[in-house]
Motif scaffolding. Structure first.
Motif, PDB file in Angstrom:
ATOM      1  N   GLY A 128       0.762  -1.143   0.004  1.00 21.36           N
ATOM      2  CA  GLY A 128      -0.179   0.158   0.035  1.00 21.36           C
ATOM      3  C   GLY A 128       0.919   1.386   0.021  1.00 21.36           C
ATOM      4  O   GLY A 128       0.470   2.289   0.686  1.00 21.36           O
ATOM      5  N   GLY A 129       1.828   1.276  -0.950  1.00 17.43           N
ATOM      6  CA  GLY A 129       2.705   2.351  -0.915  1.00 17.43           C
ATOM      7  C   GLY A 129       3.867   2.673   0.266  1.00 17.43           C
ATOM      8  O   GLY A 129       4.839   3.244   0.488  1.00 17.43           O
ATOM      9  N   HIS A 130       3.943   1.526   1.155  1.00 18.74           N
ATOM     10  CA  HIS A 130       4.919   1.651   2.144  1.00 18.74           C
ATOM     11  C   HIS A 130       6.131   1.038   1.517  1.00 18.74           C
ATOM     12  O   HIS A 130       6.254   0.087   0.697  1.00 18.74           O
ATOM     13  CB  HIS A 130       4.574   0.824   3.512  1.00 18.74           C
ATOM     14  N   ASP A 131       7.305   1.366   2.306  1.00 16.56           N
ATOM     15  CA  ASP A 131       8.589   0.743   1.796  1.00 16.56           C
ATOM     16  C   ASP A 131       8.413  -0.616   2.202  1.00 16.56           C
ATOM     17  O   ASP A 131       8.287  -1.168   3.289  1.00 16.56           O
ATOM     18  CB  ASP A 131       9.756   1.469   2.676  1.00 16.56           C
ATOM     19  N   LEU A 132       8.739  -1.687   0.964  1.00 16.51           N
ATOM     20  CA  LEU A 132       9.024  -3.061   1.428  1.00 16.51           C
ATOM     21  C   LEU A 132       9.860  -3.545   2.504  1.00 16.51           C
ATOM     22  O   LEU A 132       9.769  -4.558   2.888  1.00 16.51           O
ATOM     23  CB  LEU A 132       9.139  -3.627   0.033  1.00 16.51           C
ATOM     24  N   LYS A 133      10.831  -2.860   2.821  1.00 15.73           N
ATOM     25  CA  LYS A 133      11.880  -2.909   3.896  1.00 15.73           C
ATOM     26  C   LYS A 133      11.489  -2.723   5.151  1.00 15.73           C
ATOM     27  O   LYS A 133      12.253  -3.096   6.279  1.00 15.73           O
ATOM     28  CB  LYS A 133      13.169  -2.497   3.500  1.00 15.73           C
ATOM     29  N   ILE A 134      10.337  -2.078   5.427  1.00 16.60           N
ATOM     30  CA  ILE A 134       9.704  -1.834   6.654  1.00 16.60           C
ATOM     31  C   ILE A 134       9.560  -3.418   7.391  1.00 16.60           C
ATOM     32  O   ILE A 134       9.238  -4.334   6.956  1.00 16.60           O
ATOM     33  CB  ILE A 134       8.345  -1.550   6.621  1.00 16.60           C
ATOM     34  N   PRO A 135      10.143  -3.621   8.648  1.00 13.11           N
ATOM     35  CA  PRO A 135      10.391  -4.816   9.238  1.00 13.11           C
ATOM     36  C   PRO A 135       8.975  -5.625   9.452  1.00 13.11           C
ATOM     37  O   PRO A 135       9.111  -6.862   9.445  1.00 13.11           O
ATOM     38  CB  PRO A 135      10.923  -4.653  10.635  1.00 13.11           C
ATOM     39  N   TYR A 136       7.843  -4.777   9.542  1.00  9.91           N
ATOM     40  CA  TYR A 136       6.591  -5.621   9.823  1.00  9.91           C
ATOM     41  C   TYR A 136       6.106  -5.850   8.277  1.00  9.91           C
ATOM     42  O   TYR A 136       5.176  -6.749   8.327  1.00  9.91           O
ATOM     43  CB  TYR A 136       5.547  -4.557  10.096  1.00  9.91           C
ATOM     44  N   ILE A 137       6.725  -5.708   7.334  1.00  9.16           N
ATOM     45  CA  ILE A 137       6.414  -6.044   5.996  1.00  9.16           C
ATOM     46  C   ILE A 137       7.312  -7.133   5.513  1.00  9.16           C
ATOM     47  O   ILE A 137       6.918  -8.458   5.278  1.00  9.16           O
ATOM     48  CB  ILE A 137       6.338  -4.952   4.796  1.00  9.16           C
ATOM     49  N   SER A 138       8.556  -6.734   5.520  1.00 12.06           N
ATOM     50  CA  SER A 138       9.729  -7.687   5.224  1.00 12.06           C
ATOM     51  C   SER A 138      10.606  -7.955   6.477  1.00 12.06           C
ATOM     52  O   SER A 138      11.498  -7.452   6.883  1.00 12.06           O
ATOM     53  CB  SER A 138      10.884  -7.199   4.205  1.00 12.06           C
ATOM     54  N   VAL A 139       9.974  -9.252   7.110  1.00 12.75           N
ATOM     55  CA  VAL A 139      10.442  -9.587   8.737  1.00 12.75           C
ATOM     56  C   VAL A 139      11.989  -9.712   8.792  1.00 12.75           C
ATOM     57  O   VAL A 139      12.334  -9.621   9.848  1.00 12.75           O
ATOM     58  CB  VAL A 139       9.679 -10.592   9.351  1.00 12.75           C
TER      59      VAL A 139
END
Length: 331
Positions: free
Chosen positions: A240-251
């Motif tokens: 949804g437009g957030h950085d894919l490397k945010i830890p809650y997205i890419s753990v």
């Protein structure tokens, strides 16, 4: 899909990969079938919200037609609880006493965009019967209407609700593929919000890096007979437009030193998410977390579709891991 710019690449010759004689006859028969289903339908197509909904509905209808998911459940009692916008399926297999307090909190797979509802419930029923314990399956909301962070928030809300009825040491959290990612994300966000850690985590072939940077995304392309093609459109829809490397997205990019429960991770040598699984296992070990990695010969992303001794062995290994950690946690 990486954000590292133009990096060197190894060009390999076109080749045939034989079915290995090192696996069971059932596994060899499954591998001999070759590719299962078409490539992702979104490749090269620009989809709006309605287009995504239509595509997901078609894919889920195909899953139901192929697997017979849904309908009357045999061998288990299933209850639903509405948690405000999404439901949790509470599944107790026949033979499990009502006062057995062990619960597995399950998050379904489906690439973050599909396989909720009756598909998720049906798979959770089968898993609960194999596990021999109660399972709560979170039917979390998904894009396009509910992109990140709603999905992770729903998973945490499901865990929070379970803690109203169970002590954390009575809970194991887990999932497969996207569900493995969400199980880890639920632990991380719950931890960061002050919730206690569960007794253990089960991550089956988890998608831990949505940037598609891991080695086996490429080395096992065309070798994994179930998971193939580029998933960037689905991952970007989920983010949804957030950085894919945010830890809650890419753990895999999370700080695991702040706490994570003992974990079992399972994969196979032909799994496109082999490297995602291996990288998260190494990250857990570097953080001092107790972690087991189990890799099966020639197994792809969906195992051998539940039809082989290897699938049975993996299920038994997971059950043993859960039973050991439930027992040690409550002793």
């Amino acid at each position: 899909m990486t954000d590292e710019g133009s990096l060197p690449a190894l060009r390999v010759p076109e080749r045939e990969v034989p079915v290995p004689p090192t696996v069971s006859p059932e596994a060899r028969a499954m591998l001999a079938l070759g590719m299962v289903g078409p490539e992702p339908e979104w490749l090269g197509v620009e989809l709006d919200a309605e287009g995504w909904k239509k595509l997901v509905a078609e894919r889920e209808a195909a899953v139901i037609a192929m697997t017979g998911a849904g309908g009357e459940f045999v061998g288990a009692t299933v209850e639903e609880e509405d948690l405000g916008g999404f439901v949790v399926y509470k599944i107790r297999p026949d033979g499990v006493p009502a006062d057995d307090r062990r619960v597995f909190l399950d998050f379904h797979g489906g690439g973050f965009i599909q396989d909720g509802g009756q598909i998720a419930c049906s798979r959770a029923v089968d898993f609960a019967k194999g596990l021999g314990a109660t399972v709560w399956s979170v039917d979390y909301r998904m894009p396009p209407d509910h992109p990140f962070p709603t999905t992770v928030d729903d998973c945490v809300a499901g865990y929070r609700r379970l803690l109203d009825e169970r002590r954390p040491e009575e809970v194991v959290i887990g999932g497969s593929s996207a569900g493995g990612n969400l199980a880890a994300a639920c632990v991380l966000k719950g931890r960061d919000e002050g919730l206690p850690l569960p007794a253990a985590a089960v991550l089956n072939t988890p998608c831990t890096d949505l940037t598609e940077s891991s080695d086996s995304w490429w080395t096992n392309e065309g070798v994994d007979t179930v998971l193939r093609g580029v998933f960037a459109p689905a991952f970007e829809l989920y983010a949804g437009g957030h950085d894919l490397k945010i830890p809650y997205i890419s753990v895999v990019y999370a700080d695991l030193t702040q706490g994570f429960p003992p974990t079992i991770l399972t994969t196979g040598t032909r799994d496109k998410l082999l490297s995602d699984t291996v990288r998260f296992h190494r990250a857990l070990l570097r953080a001092g977390v107790e972690a087991e990695l189990h890799v099966w010969e020639a197994m792809g992303h969906a195992g051998f579709l539940g039809m082989s001794p290897e699938d049975n062995e993996r299920a038994a290994q997971i059950r043993l891991f859960c039973e050991n950690h439930w027992a040690s946690a409550v002793a």
